[in-house]
Scaffold this motif. Structure first.
Motif, short mmCIF file in Angstrom:
data_model
loop_
_atom_site.label_atom_id
_atom_site.label_comp_id
_atom_site.label_asym_id
_atom_site.label_seq_id
_atom_site.Cartn_x
_atom_site.Cartn_y
_atom_site.Cartn_z
N LEU A 1 0.84 -1.19 0.00
CA LEU A 1 0.00 0.00 0.00
C LEU A 1 0.88 1.25 0.00
O LEU A 1 1.63 1.50 0.96
CB LEU A 1 -0.91 0.00 1.23
N VAL B 1 1.09 4.71 0.63
CA VAL B 1 0.31 5.67 1.40
C VAL B 1 1.24 6.72 2.00
O VAL B 1 2.47 6.54 2.05
CB VAL B 1 -0.47 4.97 2.53
N SER B 2 0.66 7.81 2.45
CA SER B 2 1.45 8.88 3.07
C SER B 2 2.03 8.40 4.40
O SER B 2 1.55 7.41 4.99
CB SER B 2 0.58 10.11 3.30
N VAL C 1 -0.71 8.32 7.06
CA VAL C 1 -1.58 7.15 7.00
C VAL C 1 -0.82 5.91 7.49
O VAL C 1 -1.35 5.10 8.28
CB VAL C 1 -2.11 6.94 5.57
N LYS C 2 0.41 5.77 7.02
CA LYS C 2 1.23 4.60 7.40
C LYS C 2 1.43 4.55 8.92
O LYS C 2 1.17 3.51 9.56
CB LYS C 2 2.58 4.71 6.68
N ALA D 1 -1.83 3.94 10.92
CA ALA D 1 -2.29 2.55 10.89
C ALA D 1 -1.51 1.69 11.89
O ALA D 1 -2.09 0.85 12.59
CB ALA D 1 -2.16 1.99 9.48
N GLU E 1 -6.74 -3.57 4.24
CA GLU E 1 -6.51 -2.34 3.47
C GLU E 1 -7.49 -1.25 3.91
O GLU E 1 -7.12 -0.08 4.04
CB GLU E 1 -6.61 -2.58 1.98
N GLY E 2 -8.74 -1.65 4.13
CA GLY E 2 -9.72 -0.69 4.63
C GLY E 2 -9.32 -0.14 5.99
O GLY E 2 -9.48 1.05 6.29
N VAL F 1 -6.25 0.21 7.11
CA VAL F 1 -5.13 1.13 6.90
C VAL F 1 -5.60 2.47 6.37
O VAL F 1 -5.23 3.54 6.87
CB VAL F 1 -4.09 0.51 5.93
N ARG F 2 -6.44 2.43 5.35
CA ARG F 2 -6.85 3.67 4.68
C ARG F 2 -8.01 4.37 5.39
O ARG F 2 -8.21 5.58 5.21
CB ARG F 2 -7.24 3.35 3.26
N GLY F 3 -8.76 3.62 6.19
CA GLY F 3 -9.96 4.16 6.78
C GLY F 3 -9.75 5.10 7.93
O GLY F 3 -10.61 5.91 8.28
N GLY F 4 -8.61 5.00 8.56
CA GLY F 4 -8.33 5.90 9.66
C GLY F 4 -9.09 5.52 10.92
O GLY F 4 -9.76 4.50 11.00
#
Length: 471
Positions: free
Chosen positions: A381, A383-384, A387-388, A391, A465-466, A468-471
């Motif tokens: 993934l 990601v910024s 975000v990384k 997570a 993944e959700g 990680v990206r979902g916050g």
């Protein structure tokens, strides 16, 4: 001045951005200073390189820096597999080896690996010492250094062939496909099979530093051409090595991908049952737990370590290790070198097929029946950093007790955060787990999962993944 960060096996950077001749020179100066201070510098240093853009020129620069430091330097006269440098370092008793390579990374990356005097990935302590020299901008100068160009492939080929019964492979009459992925393994396995009279079909053996349409990593989707070749040419297996040929990936006779976990498990079971090699087993934190079941059945200790072959090499230096391996396809054998080797693993897989008189896919099916179904998946993934890091914080939080609809049974944090999930094992299948691991050098978070069915693996990865990206 560009900051140079060392990863699990050296330094990598984007060509013309981080990977510049100035930075290569700085890294070479640090390695030279380390050798002069901590090794027997009279033993000399080996330098090799892969097929990437400017690798040969960068290797010549490294050799010049080492020679200017007063070190006797042996430079490979052609691109060659990284394990060939490792083998020759040990055989010749050199103080170390340098390889200009970025392994499996995309075409626009390159880097520098350092191989220690024992013929394997430098230990964490050695890497830390080289980083200290780099921070001090070390660039030693002395008289007496010289550069000699040598063909380092023949000795390496002779050594790995000692581990395989090439006559048995020939008489088994299997046909295999060989994919060098445009990397420095090109011509090596094909040359061995030519001399032995083994049937094969070869693809992507030419020199093309653009690695057209792929990253030279022997995983999906990059092995699609190998899958097609195996099916079209009616091969019994296909073997792929990465950009510097220290990693293995494989394809079964039906064109299905056989990941490095299955390669590791197949070879481990074969060596224990048929060859009865001594020693314990080491696996990285993100590697299949089928290995645990195989080791337990045969009374061998299973040692789990952090991710990076240098940690596996540490164990190989300390005790008798039969095999050690990692998720990315790096598998090594204690009785040979504390080093991974994709070409040696290809030879051993061919030997196993010949001895068992079965194509690769049948051997995988037999293994799944005996030890329970294990399937594996990974998502990278991009990601910024926010975000990384967010997570990883949430994954570590004791309040995080569920992933989607699955309860988290327990967590482990050896290298990243691993969740063991309350999900179906399909009887005797894999204990389901997922691992979140953030890259220390890139805006990248990798998610790894293992479960008893491919569908469950994909579901876990999708939910993860959700997360990680979902916050």
């Amino acid at each position: 001045m560009t900051q140079i960060k060392f990863g699990t096996d050296g330094w990598r950077g984007i060509i013309a951005d981080d990977f510049t001749f100035d930075n290569v020179q700085r890294v070479a100066g640090a390695i030279a200073s380390y050798i002069l201070k901590h090794e027997d510098s009279s033993r000399g240093v080996l330098v090799g390189y892969d097929t990437r853009f400017a690798s040969d020129r960068a290797a010549r620069l490294v050799a010049r820096v080492l020679a200017d430091a007063g070190l006797r330097t042996i430079l490979s006269n052609s691109d060659l597999p990284t394990p060939a440098i490792s083998y020759n370092v040990k055989k010749l008793g050199a103080a170390g080896g340098v390889v200009v390579t970025s392994s499996h990374n995309p075409w626009n990356w390159n880097g520098v690996k350092f191989k220690a005097k024992f013929g394997g990935s430098a230990t964490p302590a050695i890497m830390k010492a080289i980083e200290s020299e780099l921070a001090a901008n070390a660039m030693p100068k002395a008289n007496g250094g010289q550069i000699e160009e040598v063909d380092l492939k023949p000795a390496y080929v002779e050594a790995i062939c000692q581990f395989a019964d090439l006559e048995l492979i020939r008489t088994a009459n299997f046909k295999v496909a060989i994919d060098a992925m445009y990397g420095s393994g090109r011509g090596v396995l094909t040359g061995i099979f030519d001399r032995a009279g083994v049937q094969y079909v070869a693809i992507r053996q030419e020199h093309n530093p653009l690695f057209p349409e792929i990253n030279p990593e022997p995983i999906l989707p990059h092995i699609a051409m190998l899958q097609q070749t195996v099916k079209k040419q009616k091969c019994h297996a296909g073997f792929a090595t990465d950009g510097d040929a220290d990693r293995i990936g494989a394809v079964a006779e039906d064109g299905s991908f056989v990941d490095s976990h299955k390669c590791f498990a197949l070879l481990l079971n074969w060596l224990l049952v048929r060859k009865k090699w001594p020693g314990d087993v080491v696996r990285a934190f993100n590697t299949t737990r089928m290995l645990d079941r195989i080791a337990a059945k045969h009374g061998r200790q299973l040692i789990e370590c952090s991710i990076g072959f240098k940690y596996i090499a540490d164990h190989m230096m300390e005790r008798e290790i039969l095999m050690g391996g990692e998720e990315s396809g790096g598998i090594g054998f204690g009785r040979y070198l504390p080093e991974r080797d994709g070409i040696l693993n290809s030879l051993l897989l061919a030997n196993m097929m010949a001895g068992e008189k079965k194509p690769l896919g049948q051997l995988v099916s037999d293994l799944q029946r005996e030890y329970g179904p294990h399937y594996y998946g990974r998502r990278d993934l991009h990601v910024s950093d926010d975000v990384k890091n967010g997570a990883i914080r949430r994954a570590s939080d004791a309040k995080t007790s569920k992933l989607g609809s699955y309860a988290i049974v327990r967590k482990e944090d050896r290298d990243g955060i691993k969740f063991f999930l309350n999900a179906s094992k399909e009887g005797n299948g894999a204990d389901p787990w997922v691992l979140f691991r953030a890259s220390g050098t890139e805006r990248l978070l990798r998610v790894y999962a293992e479960a008893a069915t491919p569908a469950l693996v994909e579901e876990i990865l999708e939910v993860s993944e959700g997360f990680v990206r979902g916050g």
